[in-house]
Design a protein around this motif. Structure first.
Motif, mmCIF file in Angstrom:
data_model
loop_
_atom_site.group_PDB
_atom_site.id
_atom_site.type_symbol
_atom_site.label_atom_id
_atom_site.label_comp_id
_atom_site.label_asym_id
_atom_site.label_seq_id
_atom_site.Cartn_x
_atom_site.Cartn_y
_atom_site.Cartn_z
ATOM 1 N N ARG A 131 -3.517 0.420 -3.614
ATOM 2 C CA ARG A 131 -3.189 -1.017 -1.945
ATOM 3 C C ARG A 131 -3.535 -2.280 -3.520
ATOM 4 N NH1 ARG A 131 -7.672 0.871 -0.715
ATOM 5 N NH2 ARG A 131 -9.455 -0.181 -0.512
ATOM 6 N N ALA A 133 0.645 9.190 -0.085
ATOM 7 C CA ALA A 133 -0.796 8.468 0.268
ATOM 8 C C ALA A 133 -1.625 9.809 0.340
ATOM 9 C CB ALA A 133 -0.805 7.772 1.540
ATOM 10 N N HIS A 171 0.641 -0.965 -0.052
ATOM 11 C CA HIS A 171 0.255 0.406 -0.033
ATOM 12 C C HIS A 171 0.748 1.226 -0.152
ATOM 13 C CE1 HIS A 171 0.584 -0.552 4.141
ATOM 14 N NE2 HIS A 171 0.697 0.548 4.274
ATOM 15 N N ASP A 222 -4.806 6.196 -2.375
ATOM 16 C CA ASP A 222 -5.157 5.086 -1.186
ATOM 17 C C ASP A 222 -4.880 4.017 -2.303
ATOM 18 O OD1 ASP A 222 -7.640 5.054 -3.149
ATOM 19 O OD2 ASP A 222 -8.998 4.704 -1.116
#
Length: 277
Positions: free
Chosen positions: A73, A67, A61, A71
């Motif tokens: 992942r 970030a 992630h 987001d």
């Protein structure tokens, strides 16, 4: 961002652990991935290797400054059977999530080079296998590469030598492994290990399939991810240092390094625990 993960996955999966006793292996590793000097990803990988079966997983992630903008992942799982010195993958599942957009690719290995690939959701109707089965007879998914290495070590074979065909559901790569000998690895402030380590070089060469990752112009040639390698125009070269980071722990990758269009990629081992599947 989604194209940064192949560097981490390929390195962790294809050269994942050093010599071990005949007993079962259960270990979990945590890595930090730096791109151009900036921490971009956290990767955790677990391996469970029994007498006749294996299970491997990997999760990644986005972290840090990245970030704030994404987001993204991914979760990957592979399982299969062990047959002597060979790993025979049965199933590989890759889940990629970016905001509200999620896609899952499942590869079922049917034997004889035949694969069933399911992508959910898919923008196109399910197609017949486009890569000839004879080119996929010995192919493994990226995470099953870890078991190929481990199993060879169990029977006393060399761990970093030869070629491994790697299939990810759309593309077939050739992974060439070369042993660069034992070196002294200086401890970095970003990692947990310094000391003697085996250096292994993995060269990934695209062979056949769809190498357009969706954000470049359509082209039969590999994307810039491969075109901008510092060593060859059509390869991605990954250097991996393997060592046991502590008493009672198996040898694992303690550092991984490669070049990319976004800068140097360095993967540091931050934590490892034995017996944690």
């Amino acid at each position: 961002m989604t194209r940064l993960l192949p560097i981490a996955i390929a390195a962790l999966a294809l050269v994942a652990a050093g010599p071990a006793a005949a007993a079962d292996i259960n270990a979990r590793m945590t890595y930090d991935v730096y791109v151009g000097g900036v921490r971009m990803l956290e990767v955790t990988s677990g391996v469970s290797l029994g007498s006749d079966r294996y299970d491997v997983d990997l999760s990644a992630h986005v972290v840090g400054l990245a970030a704030a903008f994404s987001d993204w992942r991914s979760n990957v799982q592979s399982s299969g059977k062990l047959d002597g010195a060979r790993a025979r993958p049965a199933r590989n599942v890759v889940e990629r999530i970016n905001g509200d957009d999620a896609r899952t690719t499942t590869i079922t290995f049917l034997g004889g080079g035949r694969m069933d690939v399911e992508i959910v959701p898919s923008k196109k109707p399910k197609r017949e296998q486009t890569i000839p089965p004879e080119r996929l007879v010995h192919a493994v998914d990226p995470l099953s590469g870890v078991v190929s290495i481990l199993q060879a070590l169990h029977v006393g074979a060399e761990a970093c030598k030869g070629q491994v065909p790697v299939f990810d559901g759309r593309r077939l790569y050739r992974a060439d492994l070369a042993d660069a000998g034992t070196v002294m690895l200086e401890k970095s402030e970003l990692g947990m290990y310094g000391g003697s380590a085996q250096r292994c070089t993995v060269s990934l060469t695209p062979m056949v399939g769809d190498f357009n990752f969706g954000d470049e112009r359509r082209s039969p040639k590999p994307t810039e991810y491969f075109q901008q390698s510092s060593r060859a125009p059509d390869q991605r070269v990954i250097d991996t240092w393997l060592a046991s980071p502590g008493a009672g722990l198996p040898a694992v990758p303690v550092r991984i390094q490669s070049e990319s269009p976004w800068g140097r990629v360095i993967v540091h081992l931050r934590a490892v625990a034995a017996g944690a599947s």
